[in-house]
Design a protein around this motif. Sequence first.
Motif, PDB file in Angstrom:
ATOM      1  N   PRO A 141       0.830  -1.214   0.000  1.00 47.31           N
ATOM      2  CA  PRO A 141       0.000   0.000   0.000  1.00 47.31           C
ATOM      3  C   PRO A 141       0.863   1.263   0.000  1.00 47.31           C
ATOM      4  N   HIS A 142       0.252   2.354  -0.393  1.00 46.34           N
ATOM      5  CA  HIS A 142       0.929   3.640  -0.412  1.00 46.34           C
ATOM      6  C   HIS A 142      -0.100   4.720  -0.094  1.00 46.34           C
ATOM      7  N   PRO A 143       0.356   5.919   0.265  1.00 46.55           N
ATOM      8  CA  PRO A 143      -0.623   6.998   0.478  1.00 46.55           C
ATOM      9  C   PRO A 143      -1.311   7.347  -0.838  1.00 46.55           C
ATOM     10  N   GLU A 144      -2.418   8.071  -0.767  1.00 39.75           N
ATOM     11  CA  GLU A 144      -3.069   8.494  -2.012  1.00 39.75           C
ATOM     12  C   GLU A 144      -2.077   9.298  -2.846  1.00 39.75           C
ATOM     13  N   LEU A 145      -1.966   8.939  -4.115  1.00 43.45           N
ATOM     14  CA  LEU A 145      -1.042   9.605  -5.019  1.00 43.45           C
ATOM     15  C   LEU A 145      -1.736  10.706  -5.807  1.00 43.45           C
ATOM     16  N   GLN A 146      -3.037  10.543  -5.986  1.00 44.40           N
ATOM     17  CA  GLN A 146      -3.718  11.301  -7.036  1.00 44.40           C
ATOM     18  C   GLN A 146      -5.157  11.635  -6.634  1.00 44.40           C
ATOM     19  N   VAL A 147      -5.557  12.851  -6.936  1.00 45.38           N
ATOM     20  CA  VAL A 147      -6.972  13.244  -6.881  1.00 45.38           C
ATOM     21  C   VAL A 147      -7.383  13.535  -8.319  1.00 45.38           C
ATOM     22  N   ALA A 148      -8.399  12.837  -8.779  1.00 48.53           N
ATOM     23  CA  ALA A 148      -8.800  12.947 -10.186  1.00 48.53           C
ATOM     24  C   ALA A 148     -10.255  13.375 -10.273  1.00 48.53           C
ATOM     25  N   SER A 149     -10.638  13.806 -11.455  1.00 47.18           N
ATOM     26  CA  SER A 149     -12.027  14.208 -11.662  1.00 47.18           C
ATOM     27  C   SER A 149     -12.372  14.132 -13.144  1.00 47.18           C
ATOM     28  N   VAL A 150     -13.649  14.018 -13.399  1.00 46.38           N
ATOM     29  CA  VAL A 150     -14.165  14.275 -14.745  1.00 46.38           C
ATOM     30  C   VAL A 150     -15.243  15.341 -14.579  1.00 46.38           C
ATOM     31  N   ILE A 151     -15.020  16.474 -15.208  1.00 53.30           N
ATOM     32  CA  ILE A 151     -15.969  17.584 -15.125  1.00 53.30           C
ATOM     33  C   ILE A 151     -16.896  17.498 -16.335  1.00 53.30           C
ATOM     34  N   ALA A 152     -18.195  17.518 -16.066  1.00 59.34           N
ATOM     35  CA  ALA A 152     -19.168  17.467 -17.168  1.00 59.34           C
ATOM     36  C   ALA A 152     -19.232  18.840 -17.839  1.00 59.34           C
ATOM     37  N   LEU A 153     -18.913  18.884 -19.130  1.00 64.17           N
ATOM     38  CA  LEU A 153     -19.024  20.137 -19.887  1.00 64.17           C
ATOM     39  C   LEU A 153     -20.366  20.209 -20.609  1.00 64.17           C
ATOM     40  N   VAL A 154     -21.032  19.063 -20.712  1.00 69.16           N
ATOM     41  CA  VAL A 154     -22.442  18.979 -21.126  1.00 69.16           C
ATOM     42  C   VAL A 154     -23.111  18.080 -20.083  1.00 69.16           C
ATOM     43  N   ASP A 155     -24.431  17.981 -20.121  1.00 73.38           N
ATOM     44  CA  ASP A 155     -25.096  17.073 -19.179  1.00 73.38           C
ATOM     45  C   ASP A 155     -24.617  15.644 -19.448  1.00 73.38           C
ATOM     46  N   PHE A 156     -24.243  14.945 -18.408  1.00 74.29           N
ATOM     47  CA  PHE A 156     -23.826  13.536 -18.526  1.00 74.29           C
ATOM     48  C   PHE A 156     -25.022  12.636 -18.217  1.00 74.29           C
ATOM     49  N   THR A 157     -25.333  11.727 -19.133  1.00 69.52           N
ATOM     50  CA  THR A 157     -26.397  10.752 -18.886  1.00 69.52           C
ATOM     51  C   THR A 157     -25.824   9.356 -19.137  1.00 69.52           C
ATOM     52  N   ALA A 158     -26.529   8.363 -18.631  1.00 64.91           N
ATOM     53  CA  ALA A 158     -26.075   6.983 -18.859  1.00 64.91           C
ATOM     54  C   ALA A 158     -26.030   6.701 -20.364  1.00 64.91           C
ATOM     55  N   ASP A 159     -26.943   7.311 -21.126  1.00 63.22           N
ATOM     56  CA  ASP A 159     -26.996   7.052 -22.569  1.00 63.22           C
ATOM     57  C   ASP A 159     -25.858   7.708 -23.339  1.00 63.22           C
ATOM     58  N   ASN A 160     -25.455   8.916 -22.914  1.00 64.38           N
ATOM     59  CA  ASN A 160     -24.403   9.586 -23.699  1.00 64.38           C
ATOM     60  C   ASN A 160     -22.995   9.256 -23.206  1.00 64.38           C
ATOM     61  N   GLY A 161     -22.910   8.372 -22.203  1.00 63.55           N
ATOM     62  CA  GLY A 161     -21.573   7.883 -21.834  1.00 63.55           C
ATOM     63  C   GLY A 161     -21.015   8.463 -20.558  1.00 63.55           C
ATOM     64  N   ALA A 162     -21.901   8.802 -19.604  1.00 65.44           N
ATOM     65  CA  ALA A 162     -21.427   9.283 -18.300  1.00 65.44           C
ATOM     66  C   ALA A 162     -20.340   8.342 -17.768  1.00 65.44           C
ATOM     67  N   THR A 163     -19.340   8.914 -17.140  1.00 67.54           N
ATOM     68  CA  THR A 163     -18.260   8.129 -16.540  1.00 67.54           C
ATOM     69  C   THR A 163     -18.846   7.065 -15.618  1.00 67.54           C
ATOM     70  N   ARG A 164     -18.370   5.852 -15.739  1.00 71.96           N
ATOM     71  CA  ARG A 164     -18.814   4.768 -14.862  1.00 71.96           C
ATOM     72  C   ARG A 164     -17.799   4.614 -13.725  1.00 71.96           C
ATOM     73  N   VAL A 165     -18.308   4.487 -12.499  1.00 70.31           N
ATOM     74  CA  VAL A 165     -17.447   4.482 -11.318  1.00 70.31           C
ATOM     75  C   VAL A 165     -17.828   3.300 -10.429  1.00 70.31           C
ATOM     76  N   VAL A 166     -16.851   2.739  -9.739  1.00 69.43           N
ATOM     77  CA  VAL A 166     -17.105   1.639  -8.796  1.00 69.43           C
ATOM     78  C   VAL A 166     -16.794   2.140  -7.386  1.00 69.43           C
ATOM     79  N   PRO A 167     -17.809   2.670  -6.693  1.00 71.45           N
ATOM     80  CA  PRO A 167     -17.568   3.173  -5.337  1.00 71.45           C
ATOM     81  C   PRO A 167     -17.007   2.067  -4.441  1.00 71.45           C
ATOM     82  N   GLY A 168     -16.064   2.431  -3.607  1.00 76.04           N
ATOM     83  CA  GLY A 168     -15.476   1.467  -2.669  1.00 76.04           C
ATOM     84  C   GLY A 168     -14.310   0.686  -3.233  1.00 76.04           C
ATOM     85  N   SER A 169     -14.105   0.742  -4.562  1.00 77.56           N
ATOM     86  CA  SER A 169     -13.067  -0.098  -5.182  1.00 77.56           C
ATOM     87  C   SER A 169     -11.656   0.389  -4.869  1.00 77.56           C
ATOM     88  N   HIS A 170     -11.541   1.585  -4.275  1.00 76.94           N
ATOM     89  CA  HIS A 170     -10.202   2.071  -3.887  1.00 76.94           C
ATOM     90  C   HIS A 170      -9.625   1.228  -2.760  1.00 76.94           C
TER      91      HIS A 170
END
Length: 285
Positions: A141-170
């Motif tokens: 293990p190591h300390p957190e290396l990175q803080v990342a983000s995806v900023i929506a520049l248009v509305d994000f929907t499941a249909d148009n390809g909103a980023t998929r995330v797995v909460p807890g997988s860290h």
Amino acid sequence: MSASLLRLRADDPVEALTEALARDGALIVEGLLGPEPLARFEADLAPALAAASPERDYLNPAVEWFMGKRTRTLTGIAAKSPTFASDILCHPTLLAVCDAILGPSCARYQLNVAQVLDRGPGAEDQMLHRDELVWIHMPRPHPELQVASVIALVDFTADNGATRVVPGSHRWPLERQPEAADVVAAEMPAGSAVVYVGSTLHGGGANTTQDTWRRGMHLSYVLGWLRTEENHYLETPPDVARALPRQAQELLGYAVHDAVADAGGYLGAVDLRDPVELLADGSLG
Ligand SMILES: [Fe+2]
């Protein structure tokens, strides 16, 4: 029960944001960018986006596969958009989160990558991945290396390809594979962001619409003593960086990483001086 992402506001107490990040590895931050800076950013990017094509060269076939077809990508954003430097890179909410998560493990953190990813109709699910594996040689293990983000520049929907995330997988071992119910589409209005740590599984979603481009910005920060994914010195060279706010110059890596006060050393000097000072006095570039 299906997984879900906590939604907080950009002006909520930073402790609430960092608590959610530590617990879930990801959250949605609503209202990060208002309509005015969003419109300005869009206008800054318009010429470069008009000239961008999904048919482009990548550094190798693995990167080409990873980025996917039907995606227009812009890099070197600090050199293309004044709004990026003033309103996004130095956004107080993002920097407060970085202060809390990355601050304890470095003398300063820096921009890792800033890319506009415009995913068109027909774009397929991107492989779920952990951004921090670009530093695969870092023992775990190591300390957190990175803080990342995806900023929506248009509305994000499941249909148009909103980023998929797995909460807890860290907190998962690397070999654990997510089930469908573990994956959440980060649906959110333009100006909101999904923020996650480098160890959280995520990926772009498939764009199944006929005519909607899912435009987002991938923005991440990393400990100041690791090599960055984008080479900011070449993408935003000194004659361009000179016109940017000092804090933006520092985040682009023009400031030394000075750990002398922690009985360490310094990184990134030019002629044994701090390049950000050399930019200021006109002797660099
Ligand atoms: Fe990623």
